[in-house]
Design an enzyme around this catalytic site. Sequence first.
Site, PDB file in Angstrom:
ATOM      1  N   LYS A 137      -4.452  11.028  -4.375  1.00 41.81           N
ATOM      2  CA  LYS A 137      -3.254  12.250  -4.569  1.00 41.81           C
ATOM      3  C   LYS A 137      -4.097  13.783  -4.302  1.00 41.81           C
ATOM      4  O   LYS A 137      -5.050  13.394  -4.551  1.00 41.81           O
ATOM      5  CB  LYS A 137      -2.717  12.185  -6.341  1.00 41.81           C
ATOM      6  N   GLU A 155       1.032  -1.745  -9.569  1.00 45.55           N
ATOM      7  CA  GLU A 155       1.117  -1.122 -11.059  1.00 45.55           C
ATOM      8  C   GLU A 155       1.832  -0.664 -11.712  1.00 45.55           C
ATOM      9  O   GLU A 155       3.520  -0.936 -10.819  1.00 45.55           O
ATOM     10  CB  GLU A 155      -0.080   0.073 -10.716  1.00 45.55           C
TER      11      GLU A 155
END
Length: 299
Positions: free
Chosen positions: A154, A16
């Site tokens: 995360k 990404e």
Amino acid sequence: MERLSKTKRQPTVALESTIFSHLGLPSPANAEALDRCLRAVQSGGATPALTAVLDGAATVGVAVDSDPSLAERICGPARKVAARDLGVAIGQGWNYGATTVSASLTLAAQQGVRVFATGGIGGVHRGWPDTGDISADLDAIAAHQLITVSAGAKVFLDLAATLERLETLSVPVLGWQTDNFPAFHAQSSGLPVPHRVESAEEVARIASAHWKLGGGGILVAAPVPEADALPFAELTDAVDVALAQAADDGVVGAAVTPAILGALADATDGDSVPTNLALAENNASIAAQIAVAIDQLEQ
Ligand code: PSU
Ligand code: MN
């Protein structure tokens, strides 16, 4: 869309761009992260395919190695592009749309790429019953036949709810040489993963079977190497500080993740940044091994 310069058969790892842009990591750590991830894929015997929208063109395989000015752009200011924003970024000719996990998977799947590496995926945010904030990363992982390698999700998310959601979406979660779901900067969240794997060959066999049955994406959860890990307790305090700061600032929507990542770097006195680099590099390296193993299985 611009085509991959190499043939599809070559082991390829998609990456990404959000993590390398100003939205992901501070400068100059972001440029170091990009370099380390590209080299990790190459040393593992695979070709990196960085995804981004540049001058309104969706690209899988941005030629950062042959054109240093492209690397500079990737590491610069960007607008965040999730899967739903791809058409807008292309249609409006955005100068630099940095692709998140969901956008990168969408583009990579179109090119037949099988493996994708990131730092940590987005997931279910704390307080989601009120805000409804669940990252589009999860649906994209479920929708596309790619293996995503990440250090779990995360750390400031609701990790238990994220694992529940992945179960609902029928995404197999494979702990890479671990029984526990990693907590991004920390090696373990204390939550068990449903399955443990030891090798890239094992992941390739699982993926092959899963895809023959019509399954979608697979998540390989790899803990940050021990030498670079932060203690979970220290992290928990820093996350509380970062979340409170973001709430005080009234941050909402797509801005939440970049704001909290920045606040977390501040709350750990910058300790979270080298850890973030190490885990991204480690994921890229494991992804390369898996891409090679898939290629060998398909021979
Ligand atoms: N992990 C990082 N840095 C990041 C992200 C994840 O270490 O910048 C980005 C990824 O691009 C991920 C996105 O797809 O955050 C998720 O954003 P949201 O929570 O708004 O869906
Ligand atoms: Mn969100």
